[in-house]
Design a protein around this motif. Sequence first.
Motif, PDB file in Angstrom:
ATOM      1  N   GLY A  24       0.786  -1.221   0.000  1.00  0.00           N
ATOM      2  CA  GLY A  24       0.000   0.000   0.000  1.00  0.00           C
ATOM      3  C   GLY A  24       0.820   1.274   0.000  1.00  0.00           C
ATOM      4  N   ASP A  25       2.151   1.154  -0.051  1.00  0.00           N
ATOM      5  CA  ASP A  25       3.062   2.308  -0.129  1.00  0.00           C
ATOM      6  C   ASP A  25       2.714   3.357   0.925  1.00  0.00           C
ATOM      7  N   VAL A  26       2.743   2.926   2.176  1.00  0.00           N
ATOM      8  CA  VAL A  26       2.426   3.825   3.287  1.00  0.00           C
ATOM      9  C   VAL A  26       3.570   4.815   3.495  1.00  0.00           C
ATOM     10  N   ASP A  27       3.237   6.087   3.553  1.00  0.00           N
ATOM     11  CA  ASP A  27       4.219   7.113   3.877  1.00  0.00           C
ATOM     12  C   ASP A  27       4.439   7.087   5.389  1.00  0.00           C
ATOM     13  N   PRO A  28       5.644   6.744   5.850  1.00  0.00           N
ATOM     14  CA  PRO A  28       5.859   6.681   7.303  1.00  0.00           C
ATOM     15  C   PRO A  28       5.495   7.981   8.012  1.00  0.00           C
ATOM     16  N   ALA A  29       5.688   9.109   7.345  1.00  0.00           N
ATOM     17  CA  ALA A  29       5.385  10.398   7.968  1.00  0.00           C
ATOM     18  C   ALA A  29       3.885  10.608   8.162  1.00  0.00           C
ATOM     19  N   ALA A  30       3.069   9.840   7.410  1.00  0.00           N
ATOM     20  CA  ALA A  30       1.614   9.991   7.504  1.00  0.00           C
ATOM     21  C   ALA A  30       1.011   9.140   8.616  1.00  0.00           C
ATOM     22  N   VAL A  31       1.811   8.269   9.214  1.00  0.00           N
ATOM     23  CA  VAL A  31       1.311   7.422  10.298  1.00  0.00           C
ATOM     24  C   VAL A  31       1.064   8.275  11.531  1.00  0.00           C
ATOM     25  N   ARG A  32      -0.092   8.118  12.125  1.00  0.00           N
ATOM     26  CA  ARG A  32      -0.491   8.938  13.274  1.00  0.00           C
ATOM     27  C   ARG A  32      -0.758   8.067  14.496  1.00  0.00           C
ATOM     28  N   GLU A  33      -0.853   8.702  15.652  1.00  0.00           N
ATOM     29  CA  GLU A  33      -1.258   7.979  16.850  1.00  0.00           C
ATOM     30  C   GLU A  33      -2.747   7.633  16.764  1.00  0.00           C
ATOM     31  N   THR A  34      -3.137   6.541  17.408  1.00  0.00           N
ATOM     32  CA  THR A  34      -4.518   6.065  17.319  1.00  0.00           C
ATOM     33  C   THR A  34      -5.050   5.703  18.713  1.00  0.00           C
ATOM     34  N   PRO A  35      -5.188   6.691  19.574  1.00  0.00           N
ATOM     35  CA  PRO A  35      -5.582   6.395  20.956  1.00  0.00           C
ATOM     36  C   PRO A  35      -6.980   5.797  21.085  1.00  0.00           C
TER      37      PRO A  35
END
Length: 239
Positions: free
Chosen positions: A211-222
């Motif tokens: 899925g070519d995830v941009d590591p910078a786009a990963v967010r916290e998911t509380p």
Amino acid sequence: MSHRQRRVLLLQAGSAPAALRARFGDFPDWFARHLAPRVELEVVRPYERALPSPSRFHGVLVTGSLASVTDPAPWMDEAGAWLVDAARAIPVLGVCFGHQLLARALGGRVELNPRGREAGTVEVQLTAAGARDPLFAGLPARLLAQETHEDHVAELPPGATLLAGNARTPVQAFGVGERLRCVQFHPEFDQARSRHLAELRRAAGEAAAWGDVDPAAVRETPEATAVLGRWLDHFVGAR
């Protein structure tokens, strides 16, 4: 009854990739960060030995796995049947592979997702039933969650209630009866784990396939992580 008197069986269905284990430990460690302060955990790998009597525990949680229920091994069938039987008496929570394993064991259908893999931080929408369910009640109707999977539940088991979904994976969570709950997403993941996984896939040249995830786009998911605490509160009774 004190928290330490509540016992949860962690059914470890596989291991994290070696590079992730080196930095963050294995799947049981990821769950233990959220569960161990409140309950006594026992880890069992069903592909190595027989599962113990469920009567010894106040709940069972099934982890993710790099394996696929679309290529079933005998231990998967045995574990699925054990879990369905256990859920008659104690709460069971399936996560990712565990979600799919339980769906299949209950008569649902699991297949390779024709819409492609789902990875990184994604939005999940609760159904009306999900918003009322103790696992999600009080959480936003749309919440962010960490994902990494290519299979999905294509058809719910008979008698199951859809609790959450999204466009790529219509069955993100479901429930059966009072005790059995399953989520496709990873409440045990955090931003660091999901981001590092994306970085590893890019470094290995596998990003496009995942899925070519941009590591910078990963967010916290509380909100997604809160599901684990809610399971302890409302199902296991570890308050």
